[in-house]
Design a protein around this motif. Sequence first.
Motif, PDB file in Angstrom:
ATOM      1  N   ALA A 146     -25.746   7.158 -13.072  1.00 46.10           N
ATOM      2  CA  ALA A 146     -26.410   7.927 -14.174  1.00 46.10           C
ATOM      3  C   ALA A 146     -27.251   6.931 -15.072  1.00 46.10           C
ATOM      4  O   ALA A 146     -28.198   7.176 -15.664  1.00 46.10           O
ATOM      5  CB  ALA A 146     -25.240   8.153 -15.006  1.00 46.10           C
ATOM      6  N   LYS A 147     -26.825   5.575 -14.782  1.00 47.11           N
ATOM      7  CA  LYS A 147     -27.849   4.617 -15.638  1.00 47.11           C
ATOM      8  C   LYS A 147     -28.660   3.843 -14.740  1.00 47.11           C
ATOM      9  O   LYS A 147     -29.367   2.766 -15.118  1.00 47.11           O
ATOM     10  CB  LYS A 147     -26.903   3.526 -16.418  1.00 47.11           C
ATOM     11  N   ASN A 148     -28.613   4.260 -13.465  1.00 45.24           N
ATOM     12  CA  ASN A 148     -29.887   3.464 -12.579  1.00 45.24           C
ATOM     13  C   ASN A 148     -29.357   1.842 -12.642  1.00 45.24           C
ATOM     14  O   ASN A 148     -30.334   1.291 -12.519  1.00 45.24           O
ATOM     15  CB  ASN A 148     -31.160   3.842 -12.803  1.00 45.24           C
ATOM     16  N   THR A 149     -28.171   1.531 -12.576  1.00 47.33           N
ATOM     17  CA  THR A 149     -27.773   0.092 -12.664  1.00 47.33           C
ATOM     18  C   THR A 149     -26.788  -0.465 -12.106  1.00 47.33           C
ATOM     19  O   THR A 149     -25.788   0.529 -11.727  1.00 47.33           O
ATOM     20  CB  THR A 149     -27.423  -0.293 -14.279  1.00 47.33           C
ATOM     21  N   VAL A 150     -26.977  -1.575 -11.462  1.00 48.47           N
ATOM     22  CA  VAL A 150     -25.876  -2.315 -10.483  1.00 48.47           C
ATOM     23  C   VAL A 150     -25.426  -3.549 -11.333  1.00 48.47           C
ATOM     24  O   VAL A 150     -26.232  -4.062 -11.926  1.00 48.47           O
ATOM     25  CB  VAL A 150     -26.324  -2.362  -9.232  1.00 48.47           C
ATOM     26  N   TYR A 151     -23.976  -3.661 -11.247  1.00 47.12           N
ATOM     27  CA  TYR A 151     -23.575  -4.906 -12.019  1.00 47.12           C
ATOM     28  C   TYR A 151     -23.004  -5.914 -11.063  1.00 47.12           C
ATOM     29  O   TYR A 151     -22.495  -5.551  -9.942  1.00 47.12           O
ATOM     30  CB  TYR A 151     -22.582  -4.221 -12.950  1.00 47.12           C
ATOM     31  N   LEU A 152     -22.823  -6.877 -11.495  1.00 53.42           N
ATOM     32  CA  LEU A 152     -21.985  -8.201 -10.774  1.00 53.42           C
ATOM     33  C   LEU A 152     -21.143  -8.874 -11.535  1.00 53.42           C
ATOM     34  O   LEU A 152     -21.752  -9.561 -12.530  1.00 53.42           O
ATOM     35  CB  LEU A 152     -22.707  -9.131  -9.890  1.00 53.42           C
TER      36      LEU A 152
END
Length: 122
Positions: free
Chosen positions: A75-81
């Motif tokens: 939904a936020k077009n974001t990937v995290y690490l």
Amino acid sequence: QVQLEESGGGLVQAGGSLRLSCAASGRSFNSYVMGWFRQAPGKEREFVASISRGGASTQYANDVTGRFTISRDNAKNTVYLQMNSLNPEDTASYYCAAGWSTTTSKSSYGYWGQGTQVTVSS
């Protein structure tokens, strides 16, 4: 096509944590497998983690398993690490990548960010 921009890098002491983010713009973020790679000075760029389109499947390099966690918010077009228990060997530039299959191979990823530097002091 998709554009990727990493953030969240910095200097941290050994044993500390950092959370990297990768914001994507362009079309159909959820149609891409997402990956994180890293490159230390004088070394090849290496696979760190990947996540499937829906987020249900993840894969990690052996030396980060149990310490790093990849996640995504479509939904936020974001990937995290999320990186915990960092050690000096984790010092590198970290790159976000978008691709088409959940492999560890760089050639499976067609779009790359500019990278964010992570430095872990001992």
